[in-house]
Design an enzyme around this catalytic site. Sequence first.
Site, PDB file in Angstrom:
ATOM      1  N   HIS A 185       0.819  -1.216   0.000  1.00 25.54           N
ATOM      2  CA  HIS A 185       0.000   0.000   0.000  1.00 25.54           C
ATOM      3  C   HIS A 185       0.851   1.264   0.000  1.00 25.54           C
ATOM      4  O   HIS A 185       0.582   2.219  -0.723  1.00 25.54           O
ATOM      5  CB  HIS A 185      -0.915   0.013   1.217  1.00 25.54           C
ATOM      6  CG  HIS A 185      -1.783  -1.194   1.300  1.00 25.54           C
ATOM      7  ND1 HIS A 185      -2.474  -1.670   0.233  1.00 25.54           N
ATOM      8  CD2 HIS A 185      -2.053  -2.035   2.317  1.00 25.54           C
ATOM      9  CE1 HIS A 185      -3.147  -2.732   0.587  1.00 25.54           C
ATOM     10  NE2 HIS A 185      -2.903  -2.984   1.852  1.00 25.54           N
ATOM     11  N   ARG A 290     -11.743   4.912 -13.211  1.00 26.91           N
ATOM     12  CA  ARG A 290     -12.188   3.695 -12.510  1.00 26.91           C
ATOM     13  C   ARG A 290     -13.444   4.045 -11.701  1.00 26.91           C
ATOM     14  O   ARG A 290     -13.355   4.447 -10.539  1.00 26.91           O
ATOM     15  CB  ARG A 290     -11.083   3.181 -11.595  1.00 26.91           C
ATOM     16  CG  ARG A 290      -9.874   2.566 -12.315  1.00 26.91           C
ATOM     17  CD  ARG A 290      -8.838   2.102 -11.313  1.00 26.91           C
ATOM     18  NE  ARG A 290      -7.891   1.151 -11.857  1.00 26.91           N
ATOM     19  CZ  ARG A 290      -6.627   1.450 -12.181  1.00 26.91           C
ATOM     20  NH1 ARG A 290      -6.179   2.675 -12.020  1.00 26.91           N
ATOM     21  NH2 ARG A 290      -5.816   0.511 -12.649  1.00 26.91           N
ATOM     22  N   ARG A 326     -14.850   3.767 -17.309  1.00 29.18           N
ATOM     23  CA  ARG A 326     -15.016   2.307 -17.257  1.00 29.18           C
ATOM     24  C   ARG A 326     -16.206   1.985 -16.367  1.00 29.18           C
ATOM     25  O   ARG A 326     -16.319   2.514 -15.258  1.00 29.18           O
ATOM     26  CB  ARG A 326     -13.751   1.648 -16.705  1.00 29.18           C
ATOM     27  CG  ARG A 326     -13.851   0.135 -16.704  1.00 29.18           C
ATOM     28  CD  ARG A 326     -12.545  -0.518 -16.323  1.00 29.18           C
ATOM     29  NE  ARG A 326     -12.237  -0.333 -14.921  1.00 29.18           N
ATOM     30  CZ  ARG A 326     -11.098  -0.731 -14.366  1.00 29.18           C
ATOM     31  NH1 ARG A 326     -10.156  -1.306 -15.098  1.00 29.18           N
ATOM     32  NH2 ARG A 326     -10.871  -0.544 -13.087  1.00 29.18           N
ATOM     33  N   ASN A 448      -2.520  -5.095 -15.968  1.00 31.48           N
ATOM     34  CA  ASN A 448      -2.413  -5.568 -14.580  1.00 31.48           C
ATOM     35  C   ASN A 448      -3.088  -6.931 -14.454  1.00 31.48           C
ATOM     36  O   ASN A 448      -2.515  -7.890 -13.932  1.00 31.48           O
ATOM     37  CB  ASN A 448      -3.095  -4.593 -13.607  1.00 31.48           C
ATOM     38  CG  ASN A 448      -2.529  -3.196 -13.692  1.00 31.48           C
ATOM     39  OD1 ASN A 448      -1.417  -3.020 -14.153  1.00 31.48           O
ATOM     40  ND2 ASN A 448      -3.289  -2.210 -13.257  1.00 31.48           N
ATOM     41  N   ARG A 459      -1.719 -11.008  -8.917  1.00 34.74           N
ATOM     42  CA  ARG A 459      -1.103  -9.677  -8.939  1.00 34.74           C
ATOM     43  C   ARG A 459      -0.852  -9.120  -7.544  1.00 34.74           C
ATOM     44  O   ARG A 459      -0.061  -8.190  -7.378  1.00 34.74           O
ATOM     45  CB  ARG A 459      -1.959  -8.698  -9.769  1.00 34.74           C
ATOM     46  CG  ARG A 459      -3.313  -8.418  -9.203  1.00 34.74           C
ATOM     47  CD  ARG A 459      -4.211  -7.664 -10.190  1.00 34.74           C
ATOM     48  NE  ARG A 459      -4.192  -6.228 -10.020  1.00 34.74           N
ATOM     49  CZ  ARG A 459      -4.987  -5.375 -10.657  1.00 34.74           C
ATOM     50  NH1 ARG A 459      -5.871  -5.829 -11.536  1.00 34.74           N
ATOM     51  NH2 ARG A 459      -4.917  -4.100 -10.444  1.00 34.74           N
ATOM     52  N   CYS A 496      -3.696   0.770 -20.429  1.00 38.12           N
ATOM     53  CA  CYS A 496      -4.004   1.536 -19.219  1.00 38.12           C
ATOM     54  C   CYS A 496      -3.532   0.841 -17.949  1.00 38.12           C
ATOM     55  O   CYS A 496      -3.736   1.354 -16.860  1.00 38.12           O
ATOM     56  CB  CYS A 496      -5.499   1.843 -19.139  1.00 38.12           C
ATOM     57  SG  CYS A 496      -6.508   0.373 -18.966  1.00 38.12           S
TER      58      CYS A 496
HETATM   59  C1  PEP Z   1      -5.758  -3.588 -15.459  1.00 40.04           C
HETATM   60  O1  PEP Z   1      -6.202  -4.673 -15.103  1.00 40.04           O
HETATM   61  O2  PEP Z   1      -4.664  -3.443 -16.063  1.00 40.04           O
HETATM   62  C2  PEP Z   1      -6.498  -2.350 -15.182  1.00 40.04           C
HETATM   63  C3  PEP Z   1      -6.132  -1.199 -15.687  1.00 40.04           C
HETATM   64  O3  PEP Z   1      -7.566  -2.421 -14.368  1.00 40.04           O
HETATM   65  P1  PEP Z   1      -7.476  -2.595 -12.771  1.00 40.04           P
HETATM   66  O4  PEP Z   1      -6.046  -2.375 -12.346  1.00 40.04           O
HETATM   67  O5  PEP Z   1      -8.413  -1.585 -12.219  1.00 40.04           O
HETATM   68  O6  PEP Z   1      -7.924  -4.004 -12.583  1.00 40.04           O
HETATM   69 MG    MG Z   2      -8.279  -4.921 -14.516  1.00 42.82          MG
END
Ligand code: PEP
Ligand code: MG
Length: 533
Positions: A185, A290, A326, A448, A459, A496
């Site tokens: 964090h 987001r 989104r 991500n 992740r 993104c």
């Molecule tokens: C991703 O998954 O790369 C993304 C941009 O969305 P989030 O990090 O909000 O899952």
């Molecule tokens: Mg995502």
Amino acid sequence: MTILSTRTYVKGLAKGKALFLQKGCVHSQEAPQGSPEEEMERLGKAFDRVRNDIGEAAAKAGESLREILSAHLEMLEDPMLHDGIQDKILSGGQSAMQAVKEAGEELQAMFDAIDDEYLRARKDDVRDICGQILSALTEKDGNGYSPIPQGSVLVAEEILPSDAGKIDFSSLGAIVTRLGSITSHAAIIARSYGIPVLMGIPLERINDGDLLLVNALDGTLTVNPDENTEAEFDKLLAKEMARGAEASARAFKTAVTRDGKTIMVYANAGSIGDVRKAMEGGADGIGLFRSEFLFMQDESLPSEEKQFEAYKDAVLICNGKPVTIRTLDIGGDKALPCLGLPREENPFLGFRAIRISLARPEIFKPQVRAILRASAHGPVRILLPMITTLDEIRQARSIISQCMNELDRKNIAYDKAIPVGIMVETPAAVLMADEFSKEADFFSLGTNDLTQYILAADRGNNAISELYDHMNPAVLRAVSITAKAARESGIPVCVCGEMAADEQAVKPLLESGVDSLSVPAPVIAKTKIIISE
Ligand code: PEP
Ligand code: MG
């Protein structure tokens, strides 16, 4: 002079005096100060104070911290914690402090024993929230944190989310900790402020007030440098500052590659504050808003009107630059307690994002209508998260059409040609990109999630963070496949995920044929420079 090093860091350079994180709260296991009922009353006041502190911190917080604080609030209201404490006070005759301490330890041990990484991580929330209740029970004035002199290097064992909410990051030069990882964090928040962080540093050789040279470009920390070393570091710092100044000057210019291709650099945002920061930082628009963070602010779902006001504010702040909103991407690691969804074995593979929106049109439709209405005030694009099938795109588009009809019937204005794109963040979306590109107006690569799904590497799990690598050839190949499909169908493709903000990744992404990048506000300028180099 002492030189310490680590391989875990958030990039940057800083020079400043060491300031150990001070929390003036010593928790004693005091005897009860009154009857069990009086102890319950003290406890109630402490809970109110913590609730209030979290609420205040959340109001000022950026998206990542707000998410953490909402998990803390959830933990504060957890019936298991409440019942455990109450039982110890009313039946066990313990003081409120001792009851909180013991009930907290028991709950931590319970979470620790669970064979589920996500739930196990909630142990930290329990530890943190109990620490806050204990602090509130000591009834100290202020928050127990000393003010931070400008430019200090904050030194701590670990920075917990609750600490992060009370620290004035804007006065920090850098952070040095023994524990933590780049996905922790503190690192996420520091990155959004552009502060360098060194983690995994032994703290025994550092004292309060020592002069520290933080080199988070090569992962070294020099404690009390000699004259020559300090002079060399000053030169490096000056060079880096000149680079930063040059970057800021260029931030508002459009980035063009050496072979003449214009690359838009958008920003990621989770709040109106982030949108403002993005525009101040030279963003060409918002590449990823987001919206789920808007939903996570309150204990109930935001109304269509409230959403409309927020989306409209974002559009007006962007003043003609596009805003990509989104739709709700809840689930995975992002909880929304008011939906009352059952806990899942594999939340990242579960009922999340577009799957929830399609199953719950009473949530999806007001959001779509709010986005459509905002599109009457400036350019807006709708982005659908976690798409895995063509049917999901078709169903979502059909609901969007229904919403348009509803607005038409009421003579409410909106952009009839609003682009509807999809997140490409699942292996299925990559493999089907040629088909999906015929039904989506644009692609946004969510690297991500894509990285974790392609490499089967969570992740959020530090234990396998070496494997979770967006530069893995499999991920790069997925980006190329997606960009090729987009090019052949003539639709734009943006990245993104955090990968877009990685200096090493920018060139490979552009070589793959990506048209635009969307990054956190502090790295917009630097990203534009790398593109132009
Ligand atoms: C991703 O998954 O790369 C993304 C941009 O969305 P989030 O990090 O909000 O899952
Ligand atoms: Mg995502």
